[in-house]
Design an enzyme around this catalytic site. Structure first.
Site, short mmCIF file in Angstrom:
data_model
loop_
_atom_site.label_atom_id
_atom_site.label_comp_id
_atom_site.label_asym_id
_atom_site.label_seq_id
_atom_site.Cartn_x
_atom_site.Cartn_y
_atom_site.Cartn_z
N GLY A 10 -32.89 58.86 26.80
CA GLY A 10 -31.74 59.68 27.21
C GLY A 10 -31.93 61.12 26.79
N ILE A 127 -28.62 61.31 20.51
CA ILE A 127 -27.23 61.65 20.17
C ILE A 127 -26.60 60.54 19.35
CG2 ILE A 127 -26.86 63.13 22.19
CD1 ILE A 127 -25.09 60.78 23.31
N ASP A 128 -27.18 59.32 19.44
CA ASP A 128 -26.56 58.16 18.78
C ASP A 128 -26.73 58.19 17.25
OD1 ASP A 128 -26.01 57.28 21.31
OD2 ASP A 128 -27.69 55.88 21.40
#
Ligand code: F6P
Length: 342
Positions: A10, A127-128
């Protein structure tokens, strides 16, 4: 030396800042040449390259996304994929690869190094914030700030209309974005994948919040699940790493809250907005430092290493230390947030 660079998985604010730092330092301090590989592992697998010199990285520091493109291609699922990558790198005169990615992209990097002897240095992104062996990944701070701003804006509508608003944020296995944005945004309930939730308890929190004249905001990670229950939410299709496409828990929860409390409830799915746009200052600096230190790792031939943040220092760990186990939210961190529920 000729160094290949790729970004996989991602996209994430800060990817371009890493690429820029690698090229700027590698070119000016070591005189290296760079090859940009398109779309994650698809690039070296299919020999898809683009020029990547200092002129190509001018002006990209504040840009979101990645100038190299990304994909979830898994070369280890392709017959002879690892060998093909090795041959393509050799044919292109590429001595080493810098792979910038999360759990999946770096899992491939670890295997290509450990089992196929490919010269790889890794840079963690997501981002996680769920990669082990680094305190933080860049992209997380930006995503949390985007979600927090959305929550801030939703408070006014929730209160004006006496509605419960349910904000669904990203986080497939780890609830870091939900936890941090919910805490920062003053959510009344935060639901994360690590802690199956009781619907009854959530409805109690909603009712108690309405009694206090304030309208509730529930922040729910896309991977959160009710205890003992199952949600028929998942798209059956999986990507090359076996992940289902999540999304829908917020809408499900809104319907349940309406049924159980009689109050209007609406769901807002933040989705890819969390990954888009310009990186925060924190992420730009972290990404830049990761890029600079990745160049040092390449210079020293420290293959199979990954740059990581420990406290305020950039250190090196082995790639597999970061990918073997996800970093999830500990019960003690969730307990801190629970103080504000209801
Ligand atoms: O890993 C980053 C992430 O944004 C997760 O939070 C989310 O579950 C997933 O990617 C979504 O992936 P895609 O954009 O491919 O649907």
């Amino acid at each position: 030396m000729r160094i290949g660079v790729l970004t996989g998985g991602g996209d994430c604010p800060g990817l371009n800042a890493v690429i820029r730092a690698i090229v700027r330092k590698g070119a000016s301090q070591h005189g290296w040449e760079f090859v940009g590989y398109w779309d994650g592992w698809r690039g070296p697998l299919e020999n898809l390259t683009r020029p990547l010199d200092v002129a190509d990285v001018r002006g990209i520091l504040p840009r979101g996304g990645t100038i190299l493109g990304s994909s979830r291609t898994n070369p280890l699922k392709v017959d002879g994929g690892a060998e093909r990558i090795k041959e393509n790198l050799a044919a292109a005169g590429v001595d080493a690869l810098v792979a910038i990615g999360g759990e999946d992209t770096l899992g491939v990097a670890a295997t290509l190094h450990d089992e196929h002897g490919i010269h790889v240095v890794a840079v963690p992104k997501t981002i996680d914030n769920d990669l082990s062996a680094t305190d933080v990944t860049f992209g997380f701070d930006t995503a949390v700030n985007i979600a927090m701003e959305a929550i801030d804006r939703l408070h006014t509508t929730a209160e004006s209309h006496h509605r419960a608003l349910i904000v669904e944020v990203m986080g497939r296995h780890a609830g870091w974005i939900a936890l941090h944005s919910g805490l920062a945004g003053g959510a009344n309930v935060i639901l994360i994948p690590e802690h199956p939730f009781s619907l009854e308890q959530v409805c109690d929190y909603v009712e108690s919040r309405f009694r206090s004249q304030y309208a509730p905001i529930i922040v729910v990670a896309e991977g959160a699940v009710p205890d003992g229950g199952e949600l028929a939410l998942q798209d059956a299709t999986t990507d090359a790493f076996g992940h289902v496409r999540l999304g829908g828990v917020g809408e499900w929860l809104a319907r349940q809250v309406e049924q159980h409390t009689g109050k209007e409830a609406r769901a807002i799915v933040l989705g890819h907005v969390q990954r888009g746009g310009t990186p925060s200052a924190f992420d730009r600096v972290l990404a830049t430092r990761f890029g600079l230190h990745a160049v040092d790792a390449v210079h020293e031939g420290d293959w199979g290493s990954m740059v990581a943040l420990h406290g305020t220092e950039i250190v090196r760990v082995r790639i597999h230390e970061a990918t073997e186990q996800l970093k999830t939210v500990e019960p003690s961190r969730y307990a801190e947030a629970e103080v504000f529920f209801g």
